[in-house]
Design a protein around this motif. Structure first.
Motif, PDB file in Angstrom:
ATOM      1  N   UNK A   9      42.706  42.950  42.306  1.00  0.00           N
ATOM      2  CA  UNK A   9      41.620  42.154  42.826  1.00  0.00           C
ATOM      3  C   UNK A   9      40.889  41.418  41.724  1.00  0.00           C
ATOM      4  N   UNK A  10      39.726  40.902  42.083  1.00  0.00           N
ATOM      5  CA  UNK A  10      38.877  40.174  41.146  1.00  0.00           C
ATOM      6  C   UNK A  10      37.746  41.089  40.690  1.00  0.00           C
ATOM      7  N   UNK A  11      37.539  41.163  39.399  1.00  0.00           N
ATOM      8  CA  UNK A  11      36.496  42.022  38.845  1.00  0.00           C
ATOM      9  C   UNK A  11      35.860  41.307  37.659  1.00  0.00           C
ATOM     10  N   UNK A  12      34.595  41.581  37.434  1.00  0.00           N
ATOM     11  CA  UNK A  12      33.890  40.989  36.304  1.00  0.00           C
ATOM     12  C   UNK A  12      34.253  41.703  35.003  1.00  0.00           C
ATOM     13  N   UNK A  13      34.133  41.030  33.894  1.00  0.00           N
ATOM     14  CA  UNK A  13      34.369  41.693  32.603  1.00  0.00           C
ATOM     15  C   UNK A  13      33.491  42.935  32.484  1.00  0.00           C
ATOM     16  N   UNK A  14      34.095  43.990  31.961  1.00  0.00           N
ATOM     17  CA  UNK A  14      33.397  45.266  31.854  1.00  0.00           C
ATOM     18  C   UNK A  14      33.554  46.160  33.071  1.00  0.00           C
ATOM     19  N   UNK A  15      34.112  45.610  34.129  1.00  0.00           N
ATOM     20  CA  UNK A  15      34.286  46.373  35.358  1.00  0.00           C
ATOM     21  C   UNK A  15      35.523  47.241  35.354  1.00  0.00           C
ATOM     22  N   UNK A  16      35.783  47.878  36.503  1.00  0.00           N
ATOM     23  CA  UNK A  16      36.899  48.814  36.638  1.00  0.00           C
ATOM     24  C   UNK A  16      37.702  48.521  37.892  1.00  0.00           C
ATOM     25  N   UNK A  17      38.974  48.880  37.836  1.00  0.00           N
ATOM     26  CA  UNK A  17      39.859  48.836  38.989  1.00  0.00           C
ATOM     27  C   UNK A  17      40.817  50.011  38.886  1.00  0.00           C
ATOM     28  N   UNK A 105      63.801  50.605  39.213  1.00  0.00           N
ATOM     29  CA  UNK A 105      63.208  49.989  40.406  1.00  0.00           C
ATOM     30  C   UNK A 105      61.872  49.346  40.048  1.00  0.00           C
ATOM     31  N   UNK A 106      61.625  48.196  40.685  1.00  0.00           N
ATOM     32  CA  UNK A 106      60.384  47.456  40.446  1.00  0.00           C
ATOM     33  C   UNK A 106      59.683  47.138  41.755  1.00  0.00           C
ATOM     34  N   UNK A 107      58.357  47.077  41.678  1.00  0.00           N
ATOM     35  CA  UNK A 107      57.579  46.607  42.811  1.00  0.00           C
ATOM     36  C   UNK A 107      57.373  45.103  42.728  1.00  0.00           C
ATOM     37  N   UNK A 108      56.653  44.566  43.715  1.00  0.00           N
ATOM     38  CA  UNK A 108      56.406  43.122  43.787  1.00  0.00           C
ATOM     39  C   UNK A 108      55.213  42.702  42.944  1.00  0.00           C
ATOM     40  N   UNK A 109      54.385  43.652  42.536  1.00  0.00           N
ATOM     41  CA  UNK A 109      53.246  43.340  41.689  1.00  0.00           C
ATOM     42  C   UNK A 109      51.952  43.189  42.468  1.00  0.00           C
ATOM     43  N   UNK A 110      50.852  43.394  41.755  1.00  0.00           N
ATOM     44  CA  UNK A 110      49.518  43.206  42.308  1.00  0.00           C
ATOM     45  C   UNK A 110      48.686  42.432  41.283  1.00  0.00           C
ATOM     46  N   UNK A 111      47.957  41.440  41.758  1.00  0.00           N
ATOM     47  CA  UNK A 111      47.206  40.558  40.866  1.00  0.00           C
ATOM     48  C   UNK A 111      45.885  41.192  40.453  1.00  0.00           C
ATOM     49  N   UNK A 112      45.616  41.170  39.165  1.00  0.00           N
ATOM     50  CA  UNK A 112      44.330  41.592  38.616  1.00  0.00           C
ATOM     51  C   UNK A 112      43.735  40.390  37.896  1.00  0.00           C
ATOM     52  N   UNK A 113      42.528  40.015  38.302  1.00  0.00           N
ATOM     53  CA  UNK A 113      41.834  38.892  37.675  1.00  0.00           C
ATOM     54  C   UNK A 113      40.485  39.366  37.169  1.00  0.00           C
ATOM     55  N   UNK A 114      40.251  39.181  35.883  1.00  0.00           N
ATOM     56  CA  UNK A 114      38.996  39.587  35.266  1.00  0.00           C
ATOM     57  C   UNK A 114      38.260  38.315  34.864  1.00  0.00           C
ATOM     58  N   UNK A 115      37.184  38.038  35.571  1.00  0.00           N
ATOM     59  CA  UNK A 115      36.465  36.780  35.358  1.00  0.00           C
ATOM     60  C   UNK A 115      35.042  36.908  35.864  1.00  0.00           C
ATOM     61  N   UNK A 116      34.151  36.207  35.200  1.00  0.00           N
ATOM     62  CA  UNK A 116      32.757  36.168  35.657  1.00  0.00           C
ATOM     63  C   UNK A 116      32.533  34.962  36.565  1.00  0.00           C
TER      64      UNK A 116
END
Length: 116
Positions: A9-17, A105-116
């Motif tokens: 997902x989308x998270x701000x800098x300094x955040x967690x996922x 084996x590989x998955x399809x991936x999940x998007x991680x976006x770190x942005x303010x």
């Protein structure tokens, strides 16, 4: 065999996922599971790995001290707790499972976006 990642997902800098990865479709008794990531315009890079038997873990220097990989053998799952996220952590994160017979084996991936 199916590998499915979730939790991006989308998270701000300094955040967690917390990313999750579940493997299904077969019985795995001895394997390693890893997280990789690929940023736009860059090659896929390894992030972390964990052994299903020993629980030993290893991390790329770029995430050491901020990311934690863990597992749940009963669910053939692996998790990636990501703290203190930085913009340079932005990427598609992929889960990988390799068995002792070198099946990969590989998955399809999940998007991680770190942005303010």
């Amino acid at each position: 065999v199916r590998i499915v990642e979730s939790g991006g997902g989308l998270v701000q800098p300094g955040g967690s996922l917390r990313l999750s990865c579940v493997a299904s479709g077969s019985t795995f008794s001895n394997y390693v599971m890893s997280w990789y990531r690929q940023a736009p315009g860059k090659e896929r890079e390894w992030v972390a790995v964990i052994s299903s038997t020993t629980g030993s873990r290893n991390y790329a220097d770029s995430v050491k001290g901020r990311f934690t990989i863990s597992k749940d053998n009963a669910k053939t799952s692996v998790y990636l707790q990501m703290n203190s996220l930085k913009p340079e952590d932005t990427a598609v994160y992929y889960c990988n499972l390799v068995t002792t017979t070198r099946n990969d084996y590989w998955g399809q991936g999940t998007q991680v976006t770190v942005s303010s």
